[in-house]
Design an enzyme around this catalytic site. Structure first.
Site: not given
Ligand code: ADP
Ligand code: MG
Length: 583
Positions: A379, A506
């Protein structure tokens, strides 16, 4: 009153939108006119037939049949049939080709909409815009339009002829019309509302079913069938209630109509019979009158369904137009010639929803030919960074540049063609292994090339063992591949694409140790001499990269090599101790 005005205004606006869609579908006006013209011929022939019928009957009663008359009678029938057939085909052709153009246009548009659009809209809803909504418009064009047009001619023509044959009987008939209208009008309106609501409910219901079916595994593993059954039951019940409400109105309307028709027939036959008996009109005329009566009544039912379809079409038009008005992705114009320039994040901030800040003023530089890893708790925003590089989303603040040029200015498809993105949840399309490896490739590749890529990705071995090797069906309707296998296919896909910049997210899911070794080797192969960004969840992946970024809560909190970070970053030490098995 104001309400009324507003509604009228809205209808007119959606009507002009409707015509815009027809234009977009390249509606062939020439053919429409030809179709209508044939329709007119059909209708007029239909109107003439009763006149011949009258003459034939009357002649029969008197002095035998006139051969000419029979020939004309048959000719009118044939004309009606042929004109009707051609008119039907022409209008269907017009409708089908219009809807094909419209669908093609819409589909092309949808494919170019930006990712946020797909975040906001359910795929089921988008699908029904492309299928159902376009079909409604088609049926309006190819069926209802002609029906109403011909219906009007038929009604007006039949009424005129009725008056000419015997105005007294006709007057009697027409007394019945306003009376019936008075009774049916309010019910009809009610009916109309209900039918629109039923449509909405049905759409909601099928949307819900779609969601459940898509996640059927989740439903089952949580034994949520009962909950879903209850949910579905509520919607089914509500559909039933609408159906019954409709039935109640029908239950009132249809006996009234039947009675009225019966009454009219009784009057016509009774009064008409009396007039025939007293010699005021001929028997043939009476028969003609009865046939015309049907030609007046029948089109009315068609017109009722025209209005329903017309309203539905306006709704469909609105929904289709909404999609068409969505802006497509910004395409950019600069052709990208090489990636041998540094890629920079310059104080990039990003939010998905405009509220929660997911990336917070991130800055970093990626030098060409080097390898970078992003690590950090789940996240933190790592995948989001990749999405921004891939231009799925645009930074809310700051910019991403390559060689000083904002990447938004670079031609979108050439940009994406230069990037190989192996995402976290590795998509497998329905089709063979080979088709999966070659997906989206814009050049011809030989089988050897595919196998070489698969070898480098450490996928060749397991693919060979599949029942049909590279021709094995995988995906939704084929063999299910394990996470590690999917990942290696994705890597093979990336190798074949031979991108300048490689983004690897990954998979977090635990791989068996054999897969892990294979994937490690595959990664080494693919990263060699190529600018690579990798979101790493395994220690083995990061030890060799040039630079590691620690990403936490939307910020880069530490930068360095593996050994450097082990000393300087407490979080990194902690991650290493836990062997990285976090998001
Ligand atoms: P990581 O890859 O480091 O685990 P992400 O970039 O996937 O983190 O997510 C960062 C934050 O953005 C998280 O809080 C996630 O819930 C939110 N998030 C990710 N994708 C979406 C989306 N398509 N719409 C809304 N929130 C998103
Ligand atoms: Mg992620």
């Amino acid at each position: 009153m104001f309400d009324m005005d507003e509604k009228m205004h809205e209808e007119r606006a959606s009507l002009s939108l409707f015509f815009r869609l027809l234009k977009l579908g390249n509606l062939k006006t020439g053919l429409v006119i030809a179709g209508l013209f044939l329709g007119i011929i059909e209708t007029i022939a239909g109107l003439i037939i009763p006149l011949f019928t009258r003459d034939l009957i009357d002649q029969w009663a008197l002095d035998g049949l006139d051969g000419n008359n029979i020939i004309l009678f048959i000719a009118a029938f044939i004309l009606q049939t042929i004109a009707g057939g051609f008119s039907f085909y022409l209008m269907t052709y017009v409708g089908e080709s219009m809807v094909a153009n419209l669908r093609g246009h819409l589909w092309g548009h949808v494919l170019h909409l930006p990712i946020p659009y797909f975040d906001r809209n359910e795929s089921g809803a988008i699908m029904s815009r492309l299928t159902q909504d376009t079909s409604i418009i088609k049926s309006l064009v190819s069926e209802h339009f002609v029906n109403v047009f011909n219906g009007l001619i038929s009604v007006v023509g039949a009424i005129i002829l009725l008056f000419l044959i015997d105005w007294k009987i006709t007057l009697f008939i027409f007394l019945a019309v306003p009376v019936t209208m008075l009774i049916i009008q309010p019910l009809g309106k009610q009916m109309f509302k209900i039918s629109l609501r039923t449509q909405d409910e049905l759409a909601k219901f099928s949307g819900h079913l779609g969601r459940v079916l898509q996640d059927i595994r989740l439903v089952k593993s949580f034994s949520a069938q009962e909950i879903e059954r209850e949910e579905g039951k509520k919607e089914i019940q509500s559909l039933m209630r609408y159906g019954l409400r409709e039935a109640k109105i029908y239950a009132v309307i249809s006996p009234i109509i039947t009675t009225v028709i019966l009454l009219v027939i009784v009057i016509v036959v009774g009064y008409g019979g009396a007039r025939v008996a007293s010699g005021q009109i001929s028997a043939g005329s009476l028969v003609a009158i009865i046939i015309y009566l049907f030609q007046v009544v029948m089109p009315f039912t068609m017109m009722a369904s025209f209005f329903t379809t017309f309203q539905k079409s306006l709704g469909a038009t609105k929904r289709i137009t909404e999609i068409l008005e969505e802006r497509v992705e910004t395409k950019g114009f600069l052709q990208i010639d090489d990636f041998q320039k540094p890629l920079k994040f310059e104080e990039v901030s990003f939010s998905y929803d405009g509220e929660i800040q997911v990336l917070n003023q991130i800055s970093f530089t990626v030098e060409p030919g080097k390898n970078y890893a992003f690590v950090g708790p789940s996240g933190g925003g790592k995948t989001t960074i990749f999405s921004l590089i891939e231009r799925f989303y645009r930074p809310t603040e700051g910019r991403i540049t390559i060689g000083g040029e904002d990447i938004e200015n670079i031609d979108l498809s050439s940009w994406r063609d230069s990037i190989g993105y192996v995402s976290q949840e590795i998509p497998i399309i329905s089709g063979t292994v080979k088709e999966n490896i070659c997906y989206g490739l814009k050049r011809e590749v030989s089988d050897e090339e595919i196998e070489d890529a698969a070898r480098l990705a450490h996928a060749h071995e397991f693919i060979e063992k599949l029942p049909l090797g590279y021709g094995t069906e995988v995906g939704e309707r084929g063999i299910k591949l394990s996470g590690g296998q999917r990942q290696r296919i994705a890597i093979a896909r990336a190798i074949l694409k031979n991108p300048r910049l490689l983004l690897l997210d990954e998979a977090t899911s635990n791989l068996d140790s054999e897969s892990e070794v294979h994937i490690q080797k595959a990664l080494e192969n693919v990263m060699k001499g190529r600018t690579t960004l990798i979101i790493a969840h395994r220690l083995s992946t990061v030890t060799d990269v040039d630079t590691i970024f620690v990403v936490e809560k939307g910020q880069i909190t530490a930068v360095g090599t593996h050994n450097g970070l082990l000393e300087s970053s407490p979080l990194y030490r902690k991650l290493v101790q836990h062997q990285f098995q976090v998001g």
